[in-house]
Scaffold this active site. Structure first.
Site, PDB file in Angstrom:
ATOM      1  N   SER A 119      36.801  58.046   3.661  1.00  0.00           N
ATOM      2  CA  SER A 119      35.566  58.405   3.970  1.00  0.00           C
ATOM      3  C   SER A 119      35.289  59.642   4.965  1.00  0.00           C
ATOM      4  O   SER A 119      36.139  59.827   5.921  1.00  0.00           O
ATOM      5  CB  SER A 119      34.859  57.096   4.526  1.00  0.00           C
ATOM      6  N   TYR A 144      35.006  51.009  11.245  1.00  0.00           N
ATOM      7  CA  TYR A 144      34.818  50.992   9.617  1.00  0.00           C
ATOM      8  C   TYR A 144      35.743  52.314   9.476  1.00  0.00           C
ATOM      9  O   TYR A 144      36.526  52.611   8.847  1.00  0.00           O
ATOM     10  CB  TYR A 144      33.291  51.170   9.011  1.00  0.00           C
ATOM     11  N   LYS A 148      39.495  53.506   7.986  1.00  0.00           N
ATOM     12  CA  LYS A 148      39.927  54.285   7.107  1.00  0.00           C
ATOM     13  C   LYS A 148      40.825  55.484   7.326  1.00  0.00           C
ATOM     14  O   LYS A 148      41.861  55.785   6.614  1.00  0.00           O
ATOM     15  CB  LYS A 148      38.645  54.961   6.502  1.00  0.00           C
TER      16      LYS A 148
HETATM   17  C1  WQD Z   1      21.374  58.895   5.297  1.00  0.00           C
HETATM   18  C2  WQD Z   1      20.337  59.593   6.301  1.00  0.00           C
HETATM   19  C3  WQD Z   1      19.774  58.097   8.026  1.00  0.00           C
HETATM   20  C4  WQD Z   1      17.732  55.210   5.497  1.00  0.00           C
HETATM   21  C5  WQD Z   1      26.724  56.078   5.406  1.00  0.00           C
HETATM   22  C6  WQD Z   1      27.943  55.946   6.438  1.00  0.00           C
HETATM   23  C7  WQD Z   1      29.100  56.699   5.886  1.00  0.00           C
HETATM   24  C8  WQD Z   1      29.150  56.516   4.410  1.00  0.00           C
HETATM   25  C9  WQD Z   1      28.058  56.776   3.527  1.00  0.00           C
HETATM   26  C10 WQD Z   1      30.875  55.007   3.484  1.00  0.00           C
HETATM   27  C11 WQD Z   1      20.530  59.230   7.812  1.00  0.00           C
HETATM   28  C12 WQD Z   1      18.684  58.552   6.968  1.00  0.00           C
HETATM   29  C13 WQD Z   1      18.437  56.327   6.004  1.00  0.00           C
HETATM   30  C14 WQD Z   1      16.247  55.138   5.553  1.00  0.00           C
HETATM   31  C15 WQD Z   1      16.487  57.173   6.768  1.00  0.00           C
HETATM   32  N1  WQD Z   1      29.781  55.256   3.991  1.00  0.00           N
HETATM   33  N2  WQD Z   1      17.809  57.227   6.499  1.00  0.00           N
HETATM   34  N3  WQD Z   1      15.654  56.166   6.244  1.00  0.00           N
HETATM   35  O1  WQD Z   1      24.643  57.170   7.345  1.00  0.00           O
HETATM   36  O2  WQD Z   1      24.845  59.267   6.513  1.00  0.00           O
HETATM   37  O3  WQD Z   1      26.308  57.398   5.751  1.00  0.00           O
HETATM   38  O4  WQD Z   1      26.942  55.901   4.012  1.00  0.00           O
HETATM   39  O5  WQD Z   1      32.065  55.881   3.677  1.00  0.00           O
HETATM   40  O6  WQD Z   1      30.206  56.390   6.568  1.00  0.00           O
HETATM   41  O7  WQD Z   1      27.838  56.043   7.641  1.00  0.00           O
HETATM   42  O8  WQD Z   1      24.080  57.436   4.950  1.00  0.00           O
HETATM   43  O9  WQD Z   1      22.196  56.812   3.331  1.00  0.00           O
HETATM   44  O10 WQD Z   1      22.524  55.417   5.528  1.00  0.00           O
HETATM   45  O11 WQD Z   1      21.729  57.657   5.703  1.00  0.00           O
HETATM   46  O12 WQD Z   1      15.718  58.309   7.234  1.00  0.00           O
HETATM   47  O13 WQD Z   1      15.469  54.307   5.423  1.00  0.00           O
HETATM   48  O14 WQD Z   1      19.023  58.858   5.853  1.00  0.00           O
HETATM   49  O15 WQD Z   1      19.307  58.099   9.460  1.00  0.00           O
HETATM   50  O16 WQD Z   1      20.264  60.485   8.334  1.00  0.00           O
HETATM   51  P1  WQD Z   1      25.059  57.833   6.265  1.00  0.00           P
HETATM   52  P2  WQD Z   1      22.664  56.551   4.923  1.00  0.00           P
END
Ligand code: WQD
Length: 336
Positions: A119, A144, A148
């Site tokens: 990841s 997490y 990884k």
């Molecule tokens: C993306 C952006 C949120 C929801 C995570 C894990 C990472 C990987 C992928 C596994 C961020 C913003 C979100 C909402 C928003 N996982 N957001 N409104 O955090 O980049 O990555 O998933 O390997 O390790 O951390 O992904 O999709 O949660 O968020 O504004 O309702 O969307 O703040 O900036 P993230 P995400």
């Protein structure tokens, strides 16, 4: 020769099982079915087991021998960042023991190729916007991501003494859907969370618009799950080559997309005239996270084929195909 896929009933795993079948490979799946659905992997033999349990290494070795497994793709793991912060010991128990048992099984059988689902979380908050694999320092900021990174180290340590060929694929933000029945039921990432709010008749949330980015919202590298599935096939082919130079590869596009741009794409694709709400920043979100795909482009010849429009469109199609999620677009507009 057979590929064993741990966690093959999950969202990404099932897409990979599907791609392996399409390419003519024989596949067996090991999954504890905690989140996965067996209906997603028709045609593959399924062993229901928890790979993190005591003795699972021996059992995996028996399955690998009985099924004539030569390659393993290891997905089965817990993957929720927030949950890992709340339950670190459980994450270590699940993910580290899972990897330990997969490697143990391989040493007790003729399985000698391992592709590990890693990841971008291994990078923590990297010091550059577009991250290459050899960036330093690599300091994951949650359990997490630690599991990884440690999983990569465990597999690397087993290469020499046990003759295992290994590579890690470090995924960036995986989204979208391939075949519709493989949709992601986890409402935890941006696109499904936007849809879920719309389903509930609520305004979708943007977590923070005051970041140091072009439009103030966080920028991520969104990768279509079908492209990601293809990267696993490329990785298996790479492991057969003798002139391998690297064992860790970003699976990203090198392109950044902001939350605001995703929200705009959702408006376009769904036709829903919603107005999003800007909420406070979410703890632990880095402003930028984009993966340089140069290494995987050069070494494996893999390139992403799909862009953000395809990702949002395919995710929406899958969402609408699920009766539990379906949004009646016309009724929604009238209510609004
Ligand atoms: C993306 C952006 C949120 C929801 C995570 C894990 C990472 C990987 C992928 C596994 C961020 C913003 C979100 C909402 C928003 N996982 N957001 N409104 O955090 O980049 O990555 O998933 O390997 O390790 O951390 O992904 O999709 O949660 O968020 O504004 O309702 O969307 O703040 O900036 P993230 P995400």
């Amino acid at each position: 020769m057979t590929v064993l896929v741990t966690g093959g009933c999950g969202y990404i795993g099932a897409h990979v099982v599907h791609a392996l079948h399409e390419s003519g490979k024989r596949v067996v799946v090991v999954d504890d079915l905690s989140y996965g659905k067996p209906t997603r992997i028709e045609g593959a033999r399924l062993y229901g087991m928890d790979i993190s349990s005591p003795g699972a290494g021996e059992r995996l070795g028996e399955i690998m021998s009985d099924e004539d497994v030569d390659s393993v793709i290891h997905f089965a793991a817990r993957k929720q960042v927030g949950e890992s912060v709340a339950k670190p010991l459980w994450y270590y128990q699940q993910n580290i023991n899972g990897m330990l048992n997969v490697l143990t099984g391989m040493t007790k059988s003729n399985a000698s190729r391992l592709v590990f689902s890693s990841s971008a979380a291994t990078y923590g908050v990297p010091p550059v916007d577009v991250v290459p694999e050899d960036v330093v320092p690599m300091i994951p900021i949650n359990p997490y991501g630690q599991t990884k990174l440690f999983g990569e180290w465990m597999a690397r340590a087993c290469e020499e003494p046990f003759g295992i060929r290994f590579c890690a694929l470090r995924y960036f933000n995986v989204a979208g859907c391939g075949p519709v029945e493989l949709e992601d039921p986890a409402i935890l990432n941006l696109i499904p969370m936007l849809f879920d709010r719309l389903k509930k008749g609520k305004a979708p949330l943007v977590f923070g618009d005051d970041y140091p980015t072009p439009d103030g919202t966080c920028v991520r590298d969104y990768i279509h799950v079908s492209d990601l599935a293809d990267a696993h096939l490329a990785a298996l082919a790479y492991l057969d080559r003798d002139e391998r130079r690297y064992d860790a590869f970003n699976v990203g596009t090198g392109e950044g997309t902001s939350v605001r741009q995703i929200v705009d794409e959702v408006k376009k694709v769904t036709g829903l005239p919603f107005v999003e709400t800007v909420a406070p920043r979410r703890a632990g979100d880095p402003p930028h996270l984009i993966g340089s795909p140069k290494r995987i482009n050069d070494e494996m010849g893999w390139h992403a084929r799909y862009g953000v429009h395809d990702i949002v469109e395919s995710a929406w199609k899958a969402w609408q195909a699920n009766p539990e999620h379906h949004i009646d677009v016309d009724a929604w507009k009238q209510e609004d």
